[in-house]
Scaffold this active site. Sequence first.
Site, short mmCIF file in Angstrom:
data_model
loop_
_atom_site.label_atom_id
_atom_site.label_comp_id
_atom_site.label_asym_id
_atom_site.label_seq_id
_atom_site.Cartn_x
_atom_site.Cartn_y
_atom_site.Cartn_z
N HIS A 92 48.53 54.37 36.65
CA HIS A 92 49.35 54.24 35.50
C HIS A 92 50.51 55.22 35.56
O HIS A 92 51.67 54.99 35.30
CB HIS A 92 48.67 54.18 34.16
CG HIS A 92 48.41 52.85 33.78
ND1 HIS A 92 47.30 52.65 32.90
CD2 HIS A 92 48.69 51.68 33.98
CE1 HIS A 92 47.10 51.35 32.56
NE2 HIS A 92 47.96 50.57 33.62
N LYS A 126 40.95 41.88 26.38
CA LYS A 126 42.11 42.71 26.14
C LYS A 126 43.53 42.24 25.92
O LYS A 126 43.71 41.12 26.93
CB LYS A 126 42.10 44.22 27.10
CG LYS A 126 41.10 44.94 26.90
CD LYS A 126 41.41 46.27 28.11
CE LYS A 126 40.48 47.30 27.61
NZ LYS A 126 40.56 48.39 28.68
N LYS A 131 32.63 42.50 35.73
CA LYS A 131 33.19 42.57 34.47
C LYS A 131 32.61 42.12 33.24
O LYS A 131 32.64 43.02 32.23
CB LYS A 131 34.64 42.00 34.53
CG LYS A 131 35.23 42.55 33.43
CD LYS A 131 36.94 42.31 33.44
CE LYS A 131 37.47 42.89 32.48
NZ LYS A 131 38.96 42.91 32.29
N ARG A 188 32.84 50.65 29.39
CA ARG A 188 33.96 49.91 29.67
C ARG A 188 35.05 50.60 30.51
O ARG A 188 35.86 50.03 31.07
CB ARG A 188 34.42 49.03 28.83
CG ARG A 188 35.63 48.26 29.34
CD ARG A 188 35.92 47.05 28.05
NE ARG A 188 36.93 45.81 28.45
CZ ARG A 188 37.14 44.87 27.96
NH1 ARG A 188 36.74 44.53 26.80
NH2 ARG A 188 38.34 44.35 28.36
N ARG A 233 45.95 35.75 11.37
CA ARG A 233 44.70 36.73 11.83
C ARG A 233 43.68 36.34 12.76
O ARG A 233 42.45 36.81 12.83
CB ARG A 233 44.03 37.06 10.61
CG ARG A 233 44.71 37.72 9.27
CD ARG A 233 44.04 38.36 8.13
NE ARG A 233 44.74 38.82 7.18
CZ ARG A 233 45.22 38.11 6.38
NH1 ARG A 233 44.78 37.08 6.03
NH2 ARG A 233 46.04 38.74 5.36
N ASN A 284 38.57 51.04 34.71
CA ASN A 284 39.82 51.75 34.71
C ASN A 284 39.66 52.47 35.92
O ASN A 284 40.78 53.51 36.36
CB ASN A 284 40.12 52.52 33.42
CG ASN A 284 40.53 51.71 32.41
OD1 ASN A 284 41.06 50.44 32.51
ND2 ASN A 284 40.12 52.14 31.02
N HIS A 286 42.88 53.72 37.42
CA HIS A 286 44.03 53.33 36.67
C HIS A 286 44.86 54.50 36.06
O HIS A 286 45.89 54.61 35.58
CB HIS A 286 43.84 52.48 35.53
CG HIS A 286 43.39 51.13 36.03
ND1 HIS A 286 42.47 50.90 36.93
CD2 HIS A 286 43.90 49.82 35.48
CE1 HIS A 286 42.62 49.40 37.03
NE2 HIS A 286 43.43 48.92 36.43
N GLU A 313 35.51 49.22 24.50
CA GLU A 313 35.50 50.46 25.35
C GLU A 313 35.30 51.60 24.64
O GLU A 313 35.80 52.72 24.59
CB GLU A 313 36.85 50.34 25.77
CG GLU A 313 37.06 51.49 27.03
CD GLU A 313 38.35 51.19 27.67
OE1 GLU A 313 38.84 50.09 28.29
OE2 GLU A 313 39.20 52.27 28.01
N GLU A 355 41.86 45.05 42.77
CA GLU A 355 41.02 44.74 41.67
C GLU A 355 39.80 44.45 42.06
O GLU A 355 38.76 44.76 41.49
CB GLU A 355 41.58 44.06 40.56
CG GLU A 355 43.06 44.63 39.80
CD GLU A 355 42.88 45.64 38.77
OE1 GLU A 355 41.67 46.12 38.56
OE2 GLU A 355 43.92 45.99 38.33
N HIS A 402 51.43 46.78 40.25
CA HIS A 402 50.11 47.41 39.59
C HIS A 402 48.99 47.51 40.37
O HIS A 402 48.11 48.44 40.52
CB HIS A 402 49.92 46.48 38.37
CG HIS A 402 48.69 46.92 37.63
ND1 HIS A 402 48.33 48.19 36.97
CD2 HIS A 402 47.48 46.25 37.32
CE1 HIS A 402 47.33 48.25 36.46
NE2 HIS A 402 46.48 47.37 36.70
N1 GLY Z 1 41.11 46.16 32.78
C1 GLY Z 1 40.33 46.86 32.24
C2 GLY Z 1 39.38 46.13 31.15
O1 GLY Z 1 39.60 44.95 30.74
O2 GLY Z 1 38.75 46.84 30.51
#
Ligand code: GLY
Length: 372
Positions: free
Chosen positions: A257, A148, A232, A246, A126, A250, A253, A242, A190, A272
């Site tokens: 995507h 993430k 960031k 947050r 966990r 994106n 993206h 998010e 990025e 990417h």
């Molecule tokens: N790559 C976008 C984020 O970490 O929220």
Amino acid sequence: MSGNRIVTVGGSGGFAPYEVVIGAGALGRAGRRLKTAIGRDRCVVVADATVWGLHGAALAAVLGEAGVKAEVIDVPAGERSKSFAELERVLDGFGALGLDRGDCVVALGGGVVGDLAGLAAALWMRGIGVVQVPTSLLAQVDSSVGGKTAIDTPRGKNLVGAFHQPRLVVADIGLLATLPERQLRSGWAEVIKHGLICDAEFFAWLEGEGAVGARGDVVALTRAVERSVEIKAAIVAEDEKEAGRRALLNLGHTFGHALEAELAFDEARLSHGEAVAVGCALAFRFSVRTGLATAEAAARAEAAFGAAGLPTRLDPADGFDAARLVERMRGDKKAEGGRLTLVLARGIGEAFVAKDVDAAAVEQFLKDEGAS
Ligand code: GLY
């Protein structure tokens, strides 16, 4: 002078704060910090097999000098490693090594390894500690920071994951010297994205003297990584899971995507970062079409990507279908109830999350951009 730049992520009532240590040679100077973050005299390194060949000895030496013995689980390079099968293999490796709750994982590699090892650490008992040692520019400016973690499933990218913040991130700019040129450029997409989201001054620097970072200039890369991580960190500290802000990260993206998915995530055709570059340019041109941004802002965004050798238009050879792309965009994690959520912009450094975007308008826009 150590040559390190330190950015602290979190700490104001949210998750436990941690440091991102940035600099050329940062890994060689990180022994004490690694030992403190790991908290034991052993750790398990989950490494990209190719990267381990290049940088594994350096990491093992730093850990050894700090009195930490490293066991290694290597994973094949490439996005295919973000799979249930590879996750199971890594977790089984943890079991074979007898990891308990007090152990810590060190992820050595790009975004794939960071995501996979981070998720394995989040799941084992966990949740055990993880330290990120990102070796690609994309991982240094984005995926290693913010917690993430994820794997892909046949239904889509990053669909199974967890938020699991690292204890430490060591971003050694010197490790980027071994990156293939195309991968460095992809990470640069990025970097530009961060300027476009919320820092017009940083963007202006990227357009000018900072542009050499895309070609490997270490001083420019160091500043670009540091500013990207600061941007960031500020966003993640406000909105770790998010729920709102947050999603700005994106930018580009949702379009990107969709393009990647239509090309079956074939990195040889569209990496990417390249998808993010095209996606950001599309988001800016769509913002112009809807009267939000000026054509000049979109042209500046396009020129910055172009100067770094990144694409900004749909490639006619890819034969994209507008309706299919919109269908993909409806499946995005940000979409709610089938409506499109896009990150759009009112100008350079002025991105915002637009909910309930008219899917028919996006489809027509993509046709005008060359999709059938
Ligand atoms: N790559 C976008 C984020 O970490 O929220």
